[in-house]
Design a protein around this motif. Structure first.
Motif, PDB file in Angstrom:
ATOM      1  N   GLU A 122       1.036   3.915  -3.101  1.00 35.27           N
ATOM      2  CA  GLU A 122       0.485   5.259  -2.866  1.00 35.27           C
ATOM      3  C   GLU A 122       1.786   6.808  -3.244  1.00 35.27           C
ATOM      4  O   GLU A 122       1.464   7.361  -3.245  1.00 35.27           O
ATOM      5  CB  GLU A 122      -0.159   5.629  -1.372  1.00 35.27           C
ATOM      6  CG  GLU A 122      -0.329   6.870  -0.706  1.00 35.27           C
ATOM      7  CD  GLU A 122      -1.742   7.230   0.683  1.00 35.27           C
ATOM      8  OE1 GLU A 122      -2.442   6.425   0.980  1.00 35.27           O
ATOM      9  OE2 GLU A 122      -0.601   7.784   1.482  1.00 35.27           O
ATOM     10  N   TYR A 157      -7.583   7.627  -5.346  1.00 32.63           N
ATOM     11  CA  TYR A 157      -6.624   8.652  -5.931  1.00 32.63           C
ATOM     12  C   TYR A 157      -6.832   9.592  -7.508  1.00 32.63           C
ATOM     13  O   TYR A 157      -6.977   8.531  -7.891  1.00 32.63           O
ATOM     14  CB  TYR A 157      -5.157   7.331  -6.425  1.00 32.63           C
ATOM     15  CG  TYR A 157      -4.949   7.515  -4.728  1.00 32.63           C
ATOM     16  CD1 TYR A 157      -4.006   7.405  -3.788  1.00 32.63           C
ATOM     17  CD2 TYR A 157      -5.445   6.223  -5.191  1.00 32.63           C
ATOM     18  CE1 TYR A 157      -3.355   6.555  -2.386  1.00 32.63           C
ATOM     19  CE2 TYR A 157      -4.740   5.087  -3.236  1.00 32.63           C
ATOM     20  CZ  TYR A 157      -3.953   5.950  -2.409  1.00 32.63           C
ATOM     21  OH  TYR A 157      -3.459   4.953  -0.682  1.00 32.63           O
ATOM     22  N   TRP A 174       0.839  -0.962   0.112  1.00 37.61           N
ATOM     23  CA  TRP A 174      -0.143  -0.199   0.277  1.00 37.61           C
ATOM     24  C   TRP A 174       1.107   1.383   0.025  1.00 37.61           C
ATOM     25  O   TRP A 174       0.807   2.008  -0.760  1.00 37.61           O
ATOM     26  CB  TRP A 174      -1.076   0.098   0.871  1.00 37.61           C
ATOM     27  CG  TRP A 174      -1.518   1.195   0.975  1.00 37.61           C
ATOM     28  CD1 TRP A 174      -1.832   1.939   1.188  1.00 37.61           C
ATOM     29  CD2 TRP A 174      -3.108   0.744   0.970  1.00 37.61           C
ATOM     30  NE1 TRP A 174      -3.137   2.785   1.472  1.00 37.61           N
ATOM     31  CE2 TRP A 174      -3.666   1.636   1.131  1.00 37.61           C
ATOM     32  CE3 TRP A 174      -4.123  -0.314   0.751  1.00 37.61           C
ATOM     33  CZ2 TRP A 174      -5.143   2.028   0.720  1.00 37.61           C
ATOM     34  CZ3 TRP A 174      -5.763   0.132   0.918  1.00 37.61           C
ATOM     35  CH2 TRP A 174      -6.716   1.058   1.052  1.00 37.61           C
ATOM     36  N   SER A 218      -6.753  12.937  -2.691  1.00 39.39           N
ATOM     37  CA  SER A 218      -7.437  11.161  -2.442  1.00 39.39           C
ATOM     38  C   SER A 218      -8.028  11.869  -1.512  1.00 39.39           C
ATOM     39  O   SER A 218      -8.985  12.628  -0.645  1.00 39.39           O
ATOM     40  CB  SER A 218      -6.531  10.224  -2.256  1.00 39.39           C
ATOM     41  OG  SER A 218      -5.348  10.751  -3.163  1.00 39.39           O
TER      42      SER A 218
END
Ligand SMILES: O=C(O)CCC(=O)c1ccccc1C(=O)O
Ligand SMILES: [Mg+2]
Length: 382
Positions: free
Chosen positions: A68, A368, A64, A374
């Motif tokens: 990100e 996103y 993750w 986001s």
């Protein structure tokens, strides 16, 4: 194509039965699903990282984080002609193959859907069906293992793979051969549980006509495996040791293995999985598609890559019901005949997403956008 939006969904699903290996015990499947959007199209990917970093260095949270912080923003900033570019775009980042693969896989599905072709066809696959086997964890007793092997043979699985660890190796293999005979296509996977100090025990496995022994030695080793392969008749198959096409080239050159297990996530995505397949084909090394107990999206990616010509050994891509009572695709992935899965011909991964099942399993969702803030939702369901 331009990627305009990416969604990450963290899900957690119970396994129908606990899975024990030399690395530990798993009772649930936890993973990240990726959606990549362009225009009216959506592509799906799945991260195969485990919830603890026992197989490789990644886990669900590191995937993750890398997606990100680095990988998603990087895709937002450019126009992509073909998904083969994605692995090149990500190549500056060291390792984190499963994070890269999760997003790259979504871009491949998106590309195939935008071009109205199956993922298998987009990758150059030629098979319309694939033969599959089963990977059986370490059972509490040999009797319980024999009962499981019996039921999987009855189900028609084309290959039986059993996990071994020190203290549970020669005897269970001997018992399976004794009970089911010499013709059962059988192999053992050690997940790096041994060293060269165990060579006498490993040589005993040579008596059982195994198709291969998977990853007996260190997860980062190709030198000792070459020494061991010289001492064994049984082919060694590497899994954990192969992260890149270059790793495979070196292992083949050294004689560290005669077979390679390709896992899309472990090698950084579909483009590199295909390149590794092509290298092995050129070198006369057969390959098969490994598994990470994927839910339906990753499973569909495995089926697509396994449709390439040099995937000549049945893989670990069992039907969904072997792991879960409910999957994230519908209908659940199942045999068309015993031990055989059909390669879908519909656009992209070729399966319908089961949105209700995903919602039931959802732990965290974040969207996103290329040009917007986001948004995150955390669902406290456990
Ligand atoms: O059924 C599957 O998906 C394969 C299961 C399996 O063997 C496995 C599962 C998790 C991590 C590593 C491995 C492995 O192939 O070594
Ligand atoms: Mg393995």
């Amino acid at each position: 194509m331009k990627i305009e939006r990416v969604d990450l969904q963290r899900i957690k699903i119970p396994l129908t039965a606990p899975f024990v290996t030399s690395m530990g015990l798993e009772t649930h499947k936890e993973c990240i699903l990726v959606r990549a959007y362009s225009g009216t199209h959506v592509g799906f990917g799945e991260s195969v990282a485990m919830d603890v970093p026992v197989y490789n260095e990644e886990d669900v949270d590191t995937v993750w984080y890398m997606l990100e912080k680095y990988l998603i923003p990087q895709l937002f900033s450019r126009e992509i002609e073909h998904p083969d570019e994605v692995s090149q775009i990500f190549s500056w980042m060291r390792r984190n193959q499963m994070a890269k693969s999760a997003l790259e896989g979504a871009v491949w599905d998106l590309y195939a859907k935008m071009n109205g072709m199956s993922l298998s066809r987009a990758l150059g696959g030629t098979r319309t069906t694939i033969d599959v086997g089963v990977s059986i964890g370490i059972e509490p007793t040999i009797e319980k293992l024999l009962a499981r092997v019996d039921s999987f043979i009855r189900d028609g699985y084309k290959k039986i793979k059993v996990k071994i660890k020190p203290g549970f190796d020669v005897e269970p293999i001997r018992a399976i051969r004794h009970t089911f005979g010499p013709d059962v296509p059988l192999m053992a996977d050690a997940n790096s549980a041994y060293t060269l100090a165990d060579i006498d025990m490993l040589k005993q496995l040579d008596d059982f006509g195994l198709i291969m022994i998977e990853q007996p030695l260190g997860h980062d080793d190709i030198i000792d495996h070459a020494t061991l392969q010289r001492e064994l008749k049984t082919p060694i198959c590497l899994d954990e040791s192969i992260h890149t096409v270059e790793d495979a080239r070196k292992a083949i050159e050294l004689g560290s293995c005669r077979i390679i297990n390709i896992k899309i996530g472990r090698v950084g995505g579909l483009t590199d999985a295909r390149k590794l397949h092509d290298l092995c084909a050129a070198k006369g090394v057969p390959v098969w598609c490994g598994g990470m107990q994927e839910v339906g999206i990753g499973r569909a990616h495995n089926i697509a890559i396994a449709s390439l010509a040099n995937f000549t050994i049945p893989g670990d891509t069992s039907p969904s019901h072997r792991y879960f009572t409910e999957d994230v695709v519908t209908p659940m992935i199942d045999f068309v005949s015993p031990g055989v899965l059909a390669v879908p011909t519909g656009a992209g991964i070729g399966y319908t997403i089961n949105e209700a099942a995903i919602l039931r399993a959802l732990v965290q969702h974040k969207s996103y956008f290329a040009n917007q803030e986001s948004t995150t939702t955390v669902i406290p369901n456990w």
